[in-house]
Write a protein that holds these residues in place. Sequence first.
Motif, PDB file in Angstrom:
ATOM      1  N   UNK A   1      17.340   9.943   4.245  1.00 53.46           N
ATOM      2  CA  UNK A   1      16.213  10.427   3.449  1.00 53.46           C
ATOM      3  C   UNK A   1      15.880   9.427   2.344  1.00 53.46           C
ATOM      4  N   UNK A   2      14.629   9.428   1.946  1.00 52.10           N
ATOM      5  CA  UNK A   2      14.214   8.657   0.782  1.00 52.10           C
ATOM      6  C   UNK A   2      14.044   9.631  -0.375  1.00 52.10           C
ATOM      7  N   UNK A   3      14.986   9.612  -1.319  1.00 58.01           N
ATOM      8  CA  UNK A   3      14.919  10.504  -2.474  1.00 58.01           C
ATOM      9  C   UNK A   3      14.007   9.911  -3.544  1.00 58.01           C
ATOM     10  N   UNK A   4      13.484  10.787  -4.413  1.00 58.38           N
ATOM     11  CA  UNK A   4      12.596  10.332  -5.483  1.00 58.38           C
ATOM     12  C   UNK A   4      11.242   9.884  -4.968  1.00 58.38           C
ATOM     13  N   UNK A   5      10.858  10.356  -3.784  1.00 57.49           N
ATOM     14  CA  UNK A   5       9.568  10.000  -3.183  1.00 57.49           C
ATOM     15  C   UNK A   5       8.778  11.287  -2.961  1.00 57.49           C
ATOM     16  N   UNK A   6       7.593  11.366  -3.540  1.00 58.22           N
ATOM     17  CA  UNK A   6       6.828  12.616  -3.546  1.00 58.22           C
ATOM     18  C   UNK A   6       5.498  12.452  -2.836  1.00 58.22           C
ATOM     19  N   UNK A   7       5.157  13.448  -2.035  1.00 55.65           N
ATOM     20  CA  UNK A   7       3.827  13.519  -1.430  1.00 55.65           C
ATOM     21  C   UNK A   7       2.856  14.007  -2.495  1.00 55.65           C
ATOM     22  N   UNK A   8       1.827  13.225  -2.785  1.00 49.49           N
ATOM     23  CA  UNK A   8       0.887  13.609  -3.839  1.00 49.49           C
ATOM     24  C   UNK A   8      -0.525  13.846  -3.314  1.00 49.49           C
ATOM     25  N   UNK A   9      -0.750  13.571  -2.041  1.00 51.21           N
ATOM     26  CA  UNK A   9      -2.061  13.829  -1.463  1.00 51.21           C
ATOM     27  C   UNK A   9      -2.099  13.425  -0.010  1.00 51.21           C
ATOM     28  N   UNK A  10      -3.001  14.064   0.747  1.00 55.04           N
ATOM     29  CA  UNK A  10      -3.160  13.669   2.143  1.00 55.04           C
ATOM     30  C   UNK A  10      -4.503  14.145   2.661  1.00 55.04           C
ATOM     31  N   UNK A  11      -4.973  13.495   3.702  1.00 58.28           N
ATOM     32  CA  UNK A  11      -6.196  13.873   4.394  1.00 58.28           C
ATOM     33  C   UNK A  11      -5.961  13.660   5.877  1.00 58.28           C
ATOM     34  N   UNK A  12      -6.398  14.614   6.677  1.00 55.42           N
ATOM     35  CA  UNK A  12      -6.165  14.490   8.117  1.00 55.42           C
ATOM     36  C   UNK A  12      -7.481  14.481   8.877  1.00 55.42           C
ATOM     37  N   UNK A  13      -7.435  13.855  10.046  1.00 59.08           N
ATOM     38  CA  UNK A  13      -8.559  13.841  10.961  1.00 59.08           C
ATOM     39  C   UNK A  13      -8.023  14.110  12.356  1.00 59.08           C
ATOM     40  N   UNK A  14      -8.845  13.947  13.356  1.00 52.74           N
ATOM     41  CA  UNK A  14      -8.416  14.302  14.709  1.00 52.74           C
ATOM     42  C   UNK A  14      -7.354  13.358  15.264  1.00 52.74           C
ATOM     43  N   UNK A  15      -7.155  12.212  14.646  1.00 55.00           N
ATOM     44  CA  UNK A  15      -6.214  11.232  15.177  1.00 55.00           C
ATOM     45  C   UNK A  15      -4.904  11.143  14.392  1.00 55.00           C
ATOM     46  N   UNK A  16      -4.913  11.525  13.120  1.00 56.94           N
ATOM     47  CA  UNK A  16      -3.710  11.380  12.331  1.00 56.94           C
ATOM     48  C   UNK A  16      -3.892  11.890  10.910  1.00 56.94           C
ATOM     49  N   UNK A  17      -2.913  11.576  10.064  1.00 63.71           N
ATOM     50  CA  UNK A  17      -2.900  12.026   8.676  1.00 63.71           C
ATOM     51  C   UNK A  17      -2.671  10.817   7.772  1.00 63.71           C
ATOM     52  N   UNK A  18      -3.520  10.664   6.787  1.00 61.38           N
ATOM     53  CA  UNK A  18      -3.353   9.617   5.782  1.00 61.38           C
ATOM     54  C   UNK A  18      -2.724  10.259   4.546  1.00 61.38           C
ATOM     55  N   UNK A  19      -1.572   9.745   4.137  1.00 60.63           N
ATOM     56  CA  UNK A  19      -0.824  10.382   3.056  1.00 60.63           C
ATOM     57  C   UNK A  19      -0.636   9.415   1.895  1.00 60.63           C
ATOM     58  N   UNK A  20      -0.593   9.993   0.706  1.00 60.12           N
ATOM     59  CA  UNK A  20      -0.301   9.215  -0.503  1.00 60.12           C
ATOM     60  C   UNK A  20       1.069   9.612  -1.020  1.00 60.12           C
ATOM     61  N   UNK A  21       1.922   8.635  -1.215  1.00 63.22           N
ATOM     62  CA  UNK A  21       3.285   8.857  -1.674  1.00 63.22           C
ATOM     63  C   UNK A  21       3.491   8.174  -3.017  1.00 63.22           C
TER      64      UNK A  21
END
Length: 503
Positions: free
Chosen positions: A129-149
């Motif tokens: 696991x990567x500790x101290x790493x937080x998901x702060x936003x994401x947007x999804x479409x029909x092909x995948x998910x773009x996430x901000x960490x």
Amino acid sequence: MTQHFSADVLICGAGAAGLTLAIDLARRGVSFRLIEKMEGPFRGSRGKGIQPRTQEVFEDLGILDRVVAAGGLYPPQREYRADGSYTDSLIMAHEAPTPAEPYHLPLLVPQFLTEGLMRERLAELGHRPTFGCELVGFAQDEHGVTVRLASPTGEEVVRVRYLVGADGGRSFVRHALGIDFPGKTLGVRAVVADVALTGLGREVWHRFNEGAMDAQMSLCPLAGTDLFQLQAPIPREGDIDLSAEGLSTMVTQRTGRDDIRIHSVSWASAFSMNARLADRYRVGRSFLIGDAAHVHPPTGGQGLNTSVQDAYNLGWKLAAVVGGAPETLLDSYEEERRPVAADMLGLATKLLDAAKRGDTRRGREVHQLDIGYPESPLALEQPERISGLLAGDRAPDAPIMGAAGQRTRLFELFKGAHWTLLGYEVLRDAVTPRSGLHIHTFGAHGDLFDDGGHFREAYAPASGDWMLIRPDGYVGAIVASGDIEVQERYLQTVGLAVDGSPS
């Protein structure tokens, strides 16, 4: 347009659910990232009960023996009366294991030890696991998910095929997806703490003032440690002193004894009990597992177990779709697991009501061995069966013998990332071998012998039956030899076409 993915799956939350999913994906060769916003592993004992069905899951994942070695069985409970006398009794109804159900007793293992062993297994598979790493936003479409960490080193944007929220009852993923979390607050607030103390023996689970919600207290020795878990209902409002001194004062007040002293507190939490269930488990390419999907009182030791089994259900399906199976396979995750959580919430709430009355005994209802998916779109019978083992049921174990003369078990044959096809008095070459499917047969020229009759007893096969066992240990299909083309179509829908190459 070419898609560039940094991983197939991002798992947000490295508790028991996230770790289970990570182990399952790792052994299937699916790329993933496992992140946890906390700076380090969870240090508490909260989910300390490992039920028999989860023990079967852990056997498949390769950690059961380690978990058993790290913990122990539930001790007897000692209920103290006001005059200091007491009675001892068993919390768990003791049942002997059977050939079909090899594990019948819940284990008591502090959550931090269980999760530590899961991280060890994950490391063996080449991941951490990567500790101290937080998901702060994401947007999804029909092909995948773009996430901000976000992490101490800065922010990054990555692209993944799927996002899984294993991020607890206050799930960021659930909130961001706009999924409602209806339910109710149960009117009970409690403290749970892991403490070092003197004055009590470790051979029993000590209980005081059972049935009195303003004075109840239990002190359970935590197997594999020198600690006790303190549990006690507390007033719904107001601050609670969770220091060693504050908890010692509470112990003295509730037990009437001044010889029990708490010397240190390694972890403590005051929380209000809720029963809530997410309206949906999936939106597009994003999924919820574990406490992100359901929260409930701790009574009955159902929470961690249900969370592990959520991940165990989703893992093989994600791997299959990444490997080319139809995307519709993922619809079955919510269809199968959400009704299980609804039933579990009802059970945990019922057991909480019983605990308020001082009844803490537990039996088969908490073992989770009777959970199944008979209404699932993945449950196929041709012809339909009216009794015995049905499609969607948990696949029983059975001791058997290999043609070479060595004893084994069905669970040994099921272990791993594959599907298992069991034929009874069939023509083996009626089914074409393919990647991801292990074929075994009983009968003339079969590779297995049911010398003890345990397979026949558990599976009730008719001559010519094929029984298809899913990677998560449930019966997917039971098909007669005359309907073998129906089974072939089923195999294609789960990514096991002859020319396919499932993960």
